[in-house]
Structure formats: structure tokens, C-alpha cells
Design a protein around this motif. Sequence first.
Motif, PDB file in Angstrom:
ATOM      1  N   LYS A 165       0.849  -1.192   0.000  1.00  0.00           N
ATOM      2  CA  LYS A 165       0.000   0.000   0.000  1.00  0.00           C
ATOM      3  C   LYS A 165       0.887   1.245   0.000  1.00  0.00           C
ATOM      4  N   LYS A 166       0.592   2.183  -0.900  1.00  0.00           N
ATOM      5  CA  LYS A 166       1.372   3.408  -1.014  1.00  0.00           C
ATOM      6  C   LYS A 166       0.781   4.513  -0.128  1.00  0.00           C
ATOM      7  N   PRO A 167       1.574   5.490   0.249  1.00  0.00           N
ATOM      8  CA  PRO A 167       1.027   6.641   0.977  1.00  0.00           C
ATOM      9  C   PRO A 167      -0.043   7.343   0.156  1.00  0.00           C
ATOM     10  N   GLU A 168      -1.033   7.894   0.832  1.00  0.00           N
ATOM     11  CA  GLU A 168      -2.136   8.590   0.174  1.00  0.00           C
ATOM     12  C   GLU A 168      -1.901  10.093   0.242  1.00  0.00           C
ATOM     13  N   LEU A 169      -2.000  10.757  -0.905  1.00  0.00           N
ATOM     14  CA  LEU A 169      -1.715  12.187  -1.000  1.00  0.00           C
ATOM     15  C   LEU A 169      -2.987  13.005  -0.815  1.00  0.00           C
ATOM     16  N   ALA A 192      -1.478   0.598  10.331  1.00  0.00           N
ATOM     17  CA  ALA A 192      -0.903   1.475   9.315  1.00  0.00           C
ATOM     18  C   ALA A 192      -1.388   2.891   9.595  1.00  0.00           C
ATOM     19  N   VAL A 193      -0.476   3.847   9.423  1.00  0.00           N
ATOM     20  CA  VAL A 193      -0.793   5.247   9.664  1.00  0.00           C
ATOM     21  C   VAL A 193      -0.288   6.064   8.486  1.00  0.00           C
ATOM     22  N   ASN A 194      -1.156   6.897   7.927  1.00  0.00           N
ATOM     23  CA  ASN A 194      -0.812   7.757   6.796  1.00  0.00           C
ATOM     24  C   ASN A 194      -0.612   9.191   7.295  1.00  0.00           C
ATOM     25  N   LEU A 203       3.823  10.286   4.130  1.00  0.00           N
ATOM     26  CA  LEU A 203       4.509   9.135   4.699  1.00  0.00           C
ATOM     27  C   LEU A 203       3.470   8.103   5.122  1.00  0.00           C
ATOM     28  N   ARG A 204       3.841   6.844   5.072  1.00  0.00           N
ATOM     29  CA  ARG A 204       2.962   5.792   5.565  1.00  0.00           C
ATOM     30  C   ARG A 204       3.803   4.810   6.371  1.00  0.00           C
ATOM     31  N   PHE A 240       7.423   6.521   1.532  1.00  0.00           N
ATOM     32  CA  PHE A 240       7.354   7.950   1.237  1.00  0.00           C
ATOM     33  C   PHE A 240       6.956   8.127  -0.224  1.00  0.00           C
ATOM     34  N   LEU A 241       6.023   9.071  -0.475  1.00  0.00           N
ATOM     35  CA  LEU A 241       5.590   9.367  -1.837  1.00  0.00           C
ATOM     36  C   LEU A 241       5.538  10.881  -2.018  1.00  0.00           C
ATOM     37  N   TYR A 242       6.137  11.339  -3.123  1.00  0.00           N
ATOM     38  CA  TYR A 242       6.151  12.765  -3.455  1.00  0.00           C
ATOM     39  C   TYR A 242       5.745  12.923  -4.904  1.00  0.00           C
ATOM     40  N   GLU A 243       4.639  13.644  -5.158  1.00  0.00           N
ATOM     41  CA  GLU A 243       4.152  13.904  -6.513  1.00  0.00           C
ATOM     42  C   GLU A 243       3.693  15.359  -6.594  1.00  0.00           C
TER      43      GLU A 243
END
Length: 880
Positions: A165-169, A192-194, A203-204, A240-243
Amino acid sequence: MSLAVFAALIASNAAAQDAAPADAPARESAAGKDATDLDSVIVTVERRAQSLQKFAGTAQALSQDDLRGLGINNELRQIQVAVPGLSIANQEGATEVFIRGVGSSNNTELGDPGAAPHVNGAYIPRPRGLGAMFYDLERVEINKGPQGTLRGRNALAGTLNIITKKPELGGDFSGYVQGEVGNRDQKGYETAVNFPLGEYAALRFAGYHVEKEAGFKNAGLWQHIQPAGIQDDSAGRLSFLYEPDDKLSVFAMLDVGRELGTGYPGAGVFEAARAGFKPDDIDMRSVVYRGVQGKVDNKLWGFQGTVRYDFGGVNLEYNGSYRDVDYFQINSAAEGNTWPGRDLRERPPGQPGTWGGIDYDNFGTNYLQARSQSQTHELRLSSDDDARFRWTTGGFYFHEKQQVGFMALADKGAFYSGTEFTMPDVDGKSWAVFGDGTFDVNDRLRVKGGLRYTDERKSRDGIGGNWTIGLGGDGGVFQTRLGTEGFMPSLLNRPSFHTTGLVTNADKARYLLDGILRAGARDTMQQQLQGIVDGSRPNGTCIDRPDIGGNTVNCPANGQHSFISLGIPSEQHGSSAFDFLDWRLGFEYDLSDRNLLYATVSTGHKAGGFNDSFDVNVIPETYKPEELTALEIGSKNSFEFFGRTSTFNVSGFYYDYQDQVFQDLTVIAFDPDGKPNGFALVNRNVGKSELYGIEAESRLRFGAGFTLDLSALYLKTEIKQGVVADVRSQDYSNGGITSQIDLTGNELPLSSEFTFNARLQQAIDFSRGTFDWQILAAHRSSFFLTQYNDRDVTFLRDASGAVARVEDATTAGFPDKQKGFTQINAGIGFSSLSGAWRVEAWGSNLTNKDVSQKALVGSGVNTRFLNDARSYGVRVRWNF
């Protein structure tokens, strides 16, 4: 049925559906929710996200909710119950994946998996510990058929891709906490914590812990030994996801895990079979444990990252990963299973086996230390997904360092006290360049093709061979006690791995003692050999104790042995280098917007390697890569069923499997009388096989929230060539001679002819929430566990090949067939109207079927590795 006729039937069926009534689109619109659900099943088989119904091939995707609802929890091998043609076994900690009968049982440093495992698309070379990734998932993809062009080496049978599961933006702080309890004292949690970091980054964190008692039981008298299969696992993951826009995407993930327990379940059925009992006649989970306590300690961590940038018409993507696995195992020592009338009394010290009872005070077992540090790097350039010519090209690099130590002890051994293969330096490298593309000839027809060139090199340095210890006394040879309470081998902590030039008894004795990190409380080896090392007793110190087992042998009057014979492992230096080309060609044709016809020809390779280095005139230095060429023709179709969108997909396939590796057995050591007393398994390219079959699946939607998923596989496999040593016939009492067996005409292991799955589920909305339930029935017809296929065992009279006797496999102790079976999994749940709470109950293997998923056979050995026993429980989940 020929594939050509089969394709024609598909085309005619699809054409008939294309002539649907004019109101078909309106009915589809009315069932829009169903259509949306179907389109939302996304896979990345071709390295692009696409609807499963639009993918021209055979794949399955299971979501986290699917897995959880069916009781598939933190246990990778359980997933096979939901996927026809998939077999996963855990053989002494090594995860072995087979797809449609193709895979690999050699997961040592000399081998590689035959079905490539991935996490988020990153290749995992050593699948130990993959179960520690089985939480907070998006989905699990199983791709069937060779994927050599798209995924590279070792995707011979296909791939298994775990997608987290990816971090949610752009959202709020959110997550979930889940707790569960079940039978066998199971308890665990998952969370899990977003954490949003502004609008464009997040971050997740996710983690889990589970404890579970074994499905096995200790039937012996030494009840302080815990049975194999106890589980105590923990893991955590930070993503970590950055878009910042629709051009740039940066993803990074760090994960850690620890698996503890008592080892992996194995059931020894050899003695029971010799006593006249087939595996179905006994309780295979009732095992007589002896000697040492089994133990597993697996520490692993990894990092992976992906950077994508859209330059406008051209996309650049970099994927990199690093993975570290540190695995240690002490096998649960056992004397096989119980059977009606078996004498479980403890054999008095020093009494021979003919006395009856069991020698519980026997600490002979195996120790394994396996470390791996691997990295992958891939750089890809690709076109946009909506381009007429969609292409991908790039390069791939893989590097793995391994350190492996293995010690097999024969406590109370005479002339043979162990086998050691310790490799402190194992190096593997591979690089590849590839290109793949799909071209739209017109609105309906697409052609595709790809090439991938791979270069790979492997090397290994260390030691391998037998510890031979012969110590003479008055009336015979004294045995050596080795491995008793508290013993620990040196393995990778050895001070030296050089044996060339060690010729004196003092040199050999010193080298053997260097292999002991900590002596056991009742070991005799150090006392027996120390005088040889320091020169005080050149023939060693004679020790006469009742528990050594030599009550008919006495110490000479001078306290030294009458003679000594010492043997040590030899140095191992192996290397191999190979290159190969994978390719694929195919087409896709839309008979309508809802009917796809496709055909592909593709190849896959499993990496080659080298054998243990003893005598190149007897043991080939290297073995070549295996190659599989596959033809697949299929169709994917959606249609209206009672006014709701449903699907039917079908494919036919043919595999040509060349340069197949089978393991042989070769003598590597002799005792002072010239009789063989040491052996090694050798990999040889002596086989080829043919496989073909038909696979079909359908999802049918009914009223009242019912959905029925059906899937079926018909598979025929046949070994066309392969003559190997029959390790079942190896006769240690007769110099270790072994007969040859021609495998031609046999089926490949783990390949059921028929597999059928039916999954019925329903969701019912109430004013306070939604109630749902599901049940899965999975049937597999019988299959063989080894390539021997229950063939008769020929025992030789002497090395000339003269036949002494022929026994059927069961009488000889090697029943090889798993009967057909049906396994039932089920789950029920209730979700609150707000979605904040969910309560569910689950059960897997509800009928408690004992299924052999793998067998390890050899002289006097027939060990079955089983499925998980019945498991059920309840869990509560809070979403915030």
C-alpha cells in the motif's frame, strides 16, 4: 484439442457476442457499478498499469481484502489455495514457487528460483522471509507463463509480485489498527498510519506482529522439545511518496522484519512406509522429536526507490533496491512419524537399533546459516500509454553477495561425523538490455514484440566435503559424540577456509576443531582430538562412555586409540558465465469492445551455475541455463448476465522446456577401506519436458449482492528426457552404490491434471452497515511430489550394475503421490455504516486436510512438507 481449433472456437464465441442486441450498451450502463468494479482490477504484468481484462495473458490479482477475508494471513504459501496452477512450499525455510508445474527446488547458493518473486516490481533473489511482507498490501499479482523479456532471468515459470500500500496524498491523517485472536493460541496485530506532508507528499508507516503455535505435535517421550512450526514474526515498513505534479513521482520504502520460531514443518514418512503404513494411514502432524531443539531466526531489511519523470511523450524511470537477509536455522531433529503399534520407548544407551525403541539422545541434525546482500538497478525509457506505438527500453543490473554455511552432523558417528559446506564468498552479477513494444495497426489490431539480452556471472570460494573421524579401539571403531546440548558450529566464523597442504593428522584435527564455535555439554570430539593437536597423544585420547554407543569396543591399555583416520573438507572454487536472449512476439485483436483475442510466443530462462568442485572428470564444472518457450492463445470477454456485467476468460498454452536441470548423486569421499562414505548432489542439464493445457476463469454477478468466481486448469506434463541417479536406492551398507533411473514419460512434480476453484460471496447492506460473507472451495487432483513418480526402486548388488532386488516405491519407503483433495476457506464480516469499524471471522483449511506440498527424498529419507493445519479466528479493525 489443437490450439488452432481452440482459437477458432474462441473467435466464433466472441463474434456471436459481438452481435449482441442493440440495447446491450444501455444494460451495461444500468450495471455501471459492476463494470467499474471489473475495470478497477489493475495489474502491472507488462510494466504498465492496465486493467486485468485488457491484459493479453493469464494473470490473477488478489487484493488485501480478498486475502484477509479468506484467512490468508502472514503466510505466503496459503495464497496457492486461491490460484489454480500455483504451488508454494516452504522446504526448511526456503520458499519454492511453482507455476503450472515449472519452478526450482534448488534455492542454495548454487541455484535460483524458477518463478521470480518481486516486491513492488523489484526482483528478490532469495525469497526467504517473503511472508514478512504480507501485510498492508495493495494486491498480489501472479503472472503465469515465462516473463523473460519483461522481467528477466529466473522468470521461467512466471512471476509473483507483492505490491504494498502506497502513501495517500492530499488527504487527512488516517490509518487503521487491527487485532486478531485464533486457534493454536494465535494472537496478532496490524497497523498502518498515513501522515500527509502538505498536498504533494505523504509518509505511511505499517507494522504487524503475529504469534502462533505449531500445527504439529511432539509424540515422543522428550516432551521438552517443542514441535516445528511455532511462529513469532514481526515487521515494519516506512514508505514515502512525493508527486508535486503529473510529471514527477518519487517513491521510497524501507522495511525491516524478524522471523522467529522452531523451524518449518516436516513429516518423515519413510519408517512408517517401511512398516506398511501409507501417509494417509497415519497422522502426519504427529512427529517423534529427539535431540536438539529446532530453531529459526531470520533477520531481514530492505530499501527500494522509484523515480519517474514525464518529459512529454517520453517517460524516464529509475528503480533501485537493496535487500539484506540473515537467516539461521537448526533443524528440528526427528525420528519420523508415529504409526499404530510403533515402539516409542527410549532405547537404553549403547544398545543397537535392533533392540527396539528410539534413541532420543541422538543430536544429529542440520545447521544452516545463509546471508544475502543484493541490489538491483533498472533504468527505463518509455512512451506514453496512449501513443500509437507504446515502447519500453532500458538496462538492468543485479549484484548479490552471499555467505552460506551448512553443517550436517551425525551424532555418534563412526568414520563419518558430519558434512560441511561453508562458502564465505559467493558472488553473482547479471546485466541486461531490453526493448519491448506494442503497435496499433488499426483500432482493433495490435502487434507486439520484445527482446532482452542477459549476461550473468557467478563465483564461489569456500570449503565443502565430509568430516571423517575414525578412532580405533579394542574390538572395533569408537563413535564420536558431536552436537549435544549447547553445541554451535563455527560455519562463517571459521578462522580459515584454506585446506590445501593440511596433510598431517595434527593439521586435520586442528582444522576440524576450528569448525566448532562452542562444544556441546556431552561432546567427545574435542577431548578425543586435542591430544593429536598438541602432540601429547598422537593417536588421540580414547573415551569410553555408555552413551557413545560402542559398548562392544574397549579402550586400549595406553589410553590412546589403536589407529586414527581423519578427513577434512576440500577447498571449493567455482565459477560460471553465461548469456542468453529472451524474446516474445504476439498480437491482440478486439473482436468488439468487450471481446479480446490474443496469441503470444515468449521465452524465459532460469540462471545457470556451477557445481561443487571435486573431480571435473566426474562432476561437470557448470550447468547451463534452463529455457522455456511458450505458445499461448486466449480470449477475454465481458458480457451481460441477468442484466449485470460478468466475464469469461480462457486460454490454451503449450510449453517446450529445454536444458532442464535434474540433480544427480556422486561420490566425493571414501573411507580407509576404499568404500564411498561421502556424496554430493550434482546439477546436470539432462532433461527436457513438454507441457500443455487450458485455463479458464469467470466472474458471474447475480442479484442480491451475489458474486461467483470460477476458475479451472487442465494441465498435462511429461518428461521427454532425463536419466539420473535414483537417490532412493543409495545403499550406504553396500558402499553407497546407486542405480540409474530413466524419467522419460513421468509427470513433472507438483502438477495436478485438474484444478478447480469456486468462490461465492455476497454483500448485504443494512441501515447500520454492510454484512458480507464468502466461501472458497479449491480442488486439486492428485499429483506426484518428486520426479520419480512412484516408480519401482532398483537396488544394486555391486558397482557393476548387477541388480540385487527391485521394490515398489511404497514398500521401499518412498510413497510419492498426494491424493486429490478439496480445501475450504471461508470468512464473514460486518462493516459499520461510517466505515470506521469492521468485525470479521475467518477460517482456512476448515476440513483440516493434511496436504503434502513438497517432498525431500534420499537414502532412508522421505520428508513431507505440509500445508498449514486448520486455522480460524476473529479480528477487529478500526479505521481512522
